[in-house]
Design a protein around this motif. Structure first.
Motif, short mmCIF file in Angstrom:
data_model
loop_
_atom_site.label_atom_id
_atom_site.label_comp_id
_atom_site.label_asym_id
_atom_site.label_seq_id
_atom_site.Cartn_x
_atom_site.Cartn_y
_atom_site.Cartn_z
N TYR A 172 0.86 -0.99 0.13
CA TYR A 172 0.01 0.25 0.01
C TYR A 172 0.72 0.76 0.25
N ASP A 173 0.04 2.94 -0.11
CA ASP A 173 0.93 4.02 -0.03
C ASP A 173 0.06 4.86 0.92
N GLN A 174 1.48 5.29 1.40
CA GLN A 174 0.96 6.31 2.65
C GLN A 174 -0.28 7.22 2.00
N SER A 175 0.60 7.66 0.13
CA SER A 175 -1.22 8.93 0.33
C SER A 175 -1.56 7.99 -1.14
N SER A 176 -2.91 8.54 -1.43
CA SER A 176 -4.06 8.15 -2.02
C SER A 176 -3.79 8.75 -3.41
N ASN A 177 -2.75 9.76 -4.14
CA ASN A 177 -2.20 10.71 -5.20
C ASN A 177 -1.39 9.96 -5.28
N ASP A 178 -0.84 7.83 -5.15
CA ASP A 178 0.55 8.11 -5.80
C ASP A 178 0.19 6.64 -6.20
N LEU A 179 -0.69 6.23 -6.55
CA LEU A 179 -0.81 4.51 -6.97
C LEU A 179 -0.11 4.42 -7.53
N ASN A 180 0.38 4.81 -8.44
CA ASN A 180 1.08 4.14 -9.96
C ASN A 180 2.50 3.96 -9.59
N SER A 181 3.07 4.43 -8.79
CA SER A 181 4.08 4.79 -7.86
C SER A 181 5.00 3.37 -8.36
N SER A 182 4.36 2.33 -8.20
CA SER A 182 5.29 1.02 -7.45
C SER A 182 5.13 0.50 -8.37
N VAL A 183 5.13 0.93 -10.29
CA VAL A 183 5.40 0.21 -10.93
C VAL A 183 6.81 0.57 -11.67
N PHE A 184 8.01 0.02 -11.71
CA PHE A 184 8.75 0.76 -12.50
C PHE A 184 8.10 0.33 -14.11
N PRO A 185 8.83 1.57 -15.30
CA PRO A 185 8.47 1.77 -16.13
C PRO A 185 9.36 0.83 -17.50
N ASP A 186 7.90 0.43 -17.95
CA ASP A 186 8.28 -0.63 -19.00
C ASP A 186 9.56 -0.44 -19.60
N TRP A 187 10.42 0.67 -19.90
CA TRP A 187 11.27 0.56 -20.05
C TRP A 187 12.55 0.18 -19.46
N MET A 188 12.69 -0.19 -18.24
CA MET A 188 12.86 -0.73 -17.15
C MET A 188 13.04 -2.66 -17.00
N ILE A 189 12.71 -2.84 -18.02
CA ILE A 189 12.07 -3.87 -17.60
C ILE A 189 13.57 -5.03 -18.53
N ALA A 190 13.60 -5.55 -17.69
CA ALA A 190 14.43 -7.14 -18.22
C ALA A 190 14.93 -7.39 -19.68
N PRO A 191 15.70 -7.21 -19.88
CA PRO A 191 16.15 -7.05 -21.43
C PRO A 191 14.96 -8.64 -22.34
N GLU A 192 15.42 -9.55 -21.84
CA GLU A 192 15.38 -10.38 -22.22
C GLU A 192 13.53 -10.15 -22.57
N LEU A 193 12.72 -9.88 -21.93
CA LEU A 193 11.34 -9.68 -21.99
C LEU A 193 10.63 -9.15 -22.90
N MET A 194 11.46 -7.24 -23.32
CA MET A 194 12.05 -6.56 -24.52
C MET A 194 11.67 -7.66 -25.37
N ILE A 195 12.35 -8.38 -25.56
CA ILE A 195 12.33 -9.19 -26.75
C ILE A 195 11.10 -9.98 -27.27
N ASP A 196 11.25 -10.71 -25.79
CA ASP A 196 10.05 -12.15 -25.73
C ASP A 196 9.39 -11.96 -24.77
#
Length: 325
Positions: A172-196
């Motif tokens: 959970y997050d202390q602030s209700s205005n920051d609900l999407n802060s838990s996810v790293f951007p898609d361009w930070m995912i592991a390279p093998e997941l970017m490929i397939d």
């Protein structure tokens, strides 16, 4: 401290009922996607004894991925490790899912960093948190389980100064205005997941996330605002700290070894990474999954061999930041 330790066996050994009438909700301590986290007490109807718990109440019809939630709740119910957040029980109440857990602090380590350490934690503190987290990750991997969403929002510091790792659906997050802060951007995912992406998560992708976690703890955030900056960051770390010689020559002799790891970033991001931390980062953020170390291999790295005192890891400051918000 002694009082907390005496209560722990009771909480772990007892059977928690699966019915809302057995629990008394109190303060809201955080919000999350389609759910609210409460402080609560389990009241034994026969003896009137009370046991403190945290309860996350989720609207089953609003959650985006109910199957992932169910999987993570099941995993947390079956886990048994001192560095894992365990689910005591879960049950359905009309259109709600109630998830009963041990008492959790008001702030996750991510929220604590943002409120009290915006430029990141001291390296000794980072090493302590990473080592505690690695114990939990090693436990999971030895049982062929994955975390899949490891980040500082999944980490909590409990009353006994132990780092607890939670599955993301339990956070959970202390602030209700920051609900999407838990996810790293898609361009930070592991390279093998970017490929397939169909290849799915693996132990190696968990190790990649562990590397991202180390960066987040050290800098307070990942010091990159787009894919190109992130690639420069990872290449710079690899060039400066990789332990084995590569085709380009001796360790740290390439372009990034000469101009510095973070020359493309503003001066406020230029914290000096020690060799032990840099070696962990370079290994975990290897582009090739097979070259990333296992959790057991990571345990042997120099960063995790040292035992720190409470003063060296600024434990008092961490406790204060987690409780006095």
């Amino acid at each position: 401290m002694a009082e907390q330790e005496s209560e722990q066996p009771l909480t772990l050994a007892m059977e928690f009922p699966r019915g809302k009438d057995q629990y008394a909700l109190s303060a809201v301590i955080g919000v999350a996607e389609a759910g609210i986290m409460h402080r609560a007490k389990h009241v034994n109807p026969a003896t009137r004894d009370e046991v403190a718990v945290s309860i996350k109440i989720v609207n089953a019809y609003e959650i985006e991925d109910i199957y992932s939630l169910a999987r993570e709740v099941h995993e947390a119910e079956s886990c048994d490790h001192e560095n894992m957040v365990k689910v005591h029980c879960s049950f359905k109440n009309q259109d709600q899912l109630w998830i009963v857990m041990p008492p959790l602090p008001r702030l996750s380590i991510r929220s604590m960093i943002r409120s009290s350490f915006p430029r990141g934690l001291p390296e000794n503190t980072v090493a302590f948190i990473l080592k505690e987290t690695l114990k939990a990750l090693n436990y999971m991997h030895e049982k062929n389980r994955l975390h899949q969403n490891l980040g500082a929002d999944c980490l909590f510091l409990d009353g006994t100064s132990r780092v607890k790792v939670a599955f993301r659906s339990l956070t959970y997050d202390q602030s209700s205005n920051d609900l999407n802060s838990s996810v790293f951007p898609d361009w930070m995912i592991a390279p093998e997941l970017m490929i397939d992406y169909r290849k799915g998560q693996s132990k190696a992708t968990d190790i990649w996330m562990f590397g991202l976690l180390a960066l987040e703890l050290f800098y307070g955030r990942i010091p990159a605002s787009n894919f190109e900056e992130f690639q420069l960051l990872v290449l710079g770390i690899d060039d400066k700290f990789r332990m084995l010689k590569k085709n380009r020559g001796v360790v740290g002799s390439g372009l990034f070894g000469k101009i510095g790891v973070f020359s493309c970033f503003s001066t406020k991001d230029k914290k000096n990474i020690s060799k032990p931390l840099g070696e962990v980062l370079a290994a975990c953020l290897s582009r090739e999954p097979k070259k990333r170390p296992t959790t057991n291999q990571l345990m042997e790295y120099k960063l995790f061999q040292r035992c720190f005192t409470e003063k060296e890891i600024s434990l008092a400051k961490l406790k204060k930041a987690c409780t006095n918000y």
